[in-house]
Design an enzyme around this catalytic site. Structure first.
Site, mmCIF file in Angstrom:
data_model
loop_
_atom_site.group_PDB
_atom_site.id
_atom_site.type_symbol
_atom_site.label_atom_id
_atom_site.label_comp_id
_atom_site.label_asym_id
_atom_site.label_seq_id
_atom_site.Cartn_x
_atom_site.Cartn_y
_atom_site.Cartn_z
ATOM 1 N N TYR A 36 -10.844 2.706 5.377
ATOM 2 C CA TYR A 36 -9.512 2.291 3.946
ATOM 3 C C TYR A 36 -10.315 0.525 3.366
ATOM 4 C CZ TYR A 36 -4.907 1.334 3.072
ATOM 5 O OH TYR A 36 -3.633 1.341 2.117
ATOM 6 N N SER A 37 -9.624 1.173 1.968
ATOM 7 C CA SER A 37 -10.778 0.637 0.433
ATOM 8 C C SER A 37 -9.742 0.668 -0.441
ATOM 9 C CB SER A 37 -11.536 1.289 0.557
ATOM 10 O OG SER A 37 -12.287 0.650 -1.090
ATOM 11 N N ASN A 38 -9.274 -0.306 -0.554
ATOM 12 C CA ASN A 38 -8.247 -0.515 -1.976
ATOM 13 C C ASN A 38 -8.517 -0.228 -3.415
ATOM 14 O OD1 ASN A 38 -5.366 -1.559 -0.507
ATOM 15 N ND2 ASN A 38 -6.587 -2.679 0.223
ATOM 16 N N ALA A 89 -6.903 -15.326 -3.600
ATOM 17 C CA ALA A 89 -5.028 -15.192 -3.765
ATOM 18 C C ALA A 89 -5.117 -14.703 -2.332
ATOM 19 C CB ALA A 89 -4.466 -14.784 -5.465
ATOM 20 N N GLY A 106 2.762 -0.785 3.894
ATOM 21 C CA GLY A 106 3.166 -1.257 2.774
ATOM 22 C C GLY A 106 2.717 -2.639 3.242
ATOM 23 N N SER A 150 0.765 -1.208 -0.248
ATOM 24 C CA SER A 150 -0.163 -0.398 0.258
ATOM 25 C C SER A 150 1.480 0.789 0.134
ATOM 26 C CB SER A 150 -0.597 0.067 1.194
ATOM 27 O OG SER A 150 -2.208 -0.934 0.961
#
Length: 383
Positions: free
Chosen positions: A194-196, A155, A335, A91
């Site tokens: 928090y959102s990718n 994954a 990250g 991240s």
């Protein structure tokens, strides 16, 4: 006879001299106090002691560059950690993405108040998600309410899922479609989560604004100008080239497996970059030093708000603000992407930077030890 006595006398003299030298050496050694261990090395070893397989850290200031490592580059081997090995920065990629978006804002090609719908019609829609109500600012700030896609990627969530899909390619549109299976976490601007997915959308908007891929824009705007020679936006390529340590994760089972090989298309814009501690330090120094963004855009990035769930950490636009134990704060980002965890950042003026990574997902103790290293090193000054 006289020759024999002479040889004996010479031997006695030589023995006396050797004895005197050894005595002087012993006295000298006893008088010199052992040098204390390097503070950075001690902190790296403390992280390793929490269960990480390997740890590497680098700290830079205008007149110094220190590094330290502990553990091994692979389980059950004696291979040392590479001096400047490459790893998946996870991240920390978000800061690169936000920097590109803010550069486009500074060029007048888009606005932070533009809606997602303006640039990506119909992409954020369904189950209560509505791109016409969500701004680019809210994407970068994690205040959009858009659900995170990570739980929808096998994954990233189990050993079986990893083995089955580590080579699978995702398109950015497919990632967003998977996130749209779920309802928003909250109405846009009414919370923080928090959102990718936010950063996958930011990458898609970058492509729409420029007509070029997110990876190309990151390369041409950041990687090439800063000469980050060991930094890559690998697209779908699943291997880490060059010197690197293996990455491991246990998926919450207590048994770690090697997860170094991974098609990073599942993290486009949000976590796919491969870099080194040295390159990341150069990036943070350039960013906070004002070399990548105009003052107005850097101010936007470093204007932070409370981030529930992150404790005392505040969040800006792709950049977190973390308190320092000596007072004040620094800017950086955590990250993590399967088997590699990193913390990196810089003082407000970019003159002192620190990056540390560990080759395991790590538990709470590992995270705390990494945070401690960052705080102590960014507080410490060189004489």
């Amino acid at each position: 006879m006289h020759g024999l006595r002479r040889r004996r006398r010479n031997l006695l003299v030589l023995t006396s001299l050797v004895t005197a030298v050894l005595a002087a050496s012993t006295a000298s050694t006893a008088a010199v106090k052992p040098r204390p261990a390097d503070p950075l090395q001690r902190q790296v070893e403390a992280i390793h002691a929490t269960g990480a397989v390997g740890v590497h850290a680098e700290v830079t200031s205008p007149d110094a560059r220190d590094s330290a490592h502990a553990g091994t580059a692979a389980m059950n081997t004696e291979r040392p950690m590479p001096r400047d090995g490459r790893f998946r920065i996870g991240s920390a990629t978000k800061t690169f993405t936000a920097t590109v978006v803010l550069q486009l804002v500074g060029e007048g090609r888009m606005s932070l108040e533009d809606t997602v719908e303006q640039w990506l019609p119909g992409v954020v829609r369904g189950n209560g998600n509505d791109g016409s109500r969500i701004t680019v600012r809210q994407l970068l700030q994690h205040t959009s309410g858009i659900p995170d896609v990570k739980p929808e990627i096998p994954a990233l969530n189990s050993a079986n899922g990893y083995r089955a899909e580590r080579y699978r390619t995702y398109t950015a549109k497919e990632l967003v479609e998977r996130a749209m299976r779920n309802r928003p976490d909250f109405p846009p601007g009414r919370g923080w989560s928090y959102s990718n997915t936010n950063y996958t959308l930011a990458a898609m908007i970058t492509h729409k604004v420029t007509g070029r891929s997110w990876a190309t824009e990151v390369h041409d705007r950041i990687i090439r100008p800063l000469n980050l020679t060991d930094t890559r936006t690998p697209d779908t390529f699943p291997f880490i080239l060059g010197p690197h340590a293996r990455g491991y994760t246990a998926f919450g089972t207590g048994r770690s497996i090697d997860v170094t090989t991974l098609n990073p298309s599942m993290a486009v814009g949000s976590g796919s970059i491969i870099s080194t501690a040295h390159d990341l330090n150069r990036f943070y120094a350039a960013l906070l030093g004002g070399r990548l963004l105009a003052p107005a855009q850097l101010d936007e990035m470093t204007t932070t708000m409370p981030a529930p769930g992150l404790g005392v950490v505040r969040y800006g636009l792709g950049l977190a603000e973390i308190p320092l134990p000596c007072g004040g704060s620094y800017f950086g980002h955590r990250g993590e992407l399967l088997g590699y965890v990193t913390w990196g950042g810089a003082t407000r003026d970019g003159t002192r930077t620190a990056v540390v990574y560990a080759t395991s997902n790590g538990g709470q103790d590992t995270q705390q030890a990494m945070i401690t290293l960052m705080g102590q090193e960014l507080c410490r000054t060189r004489s």
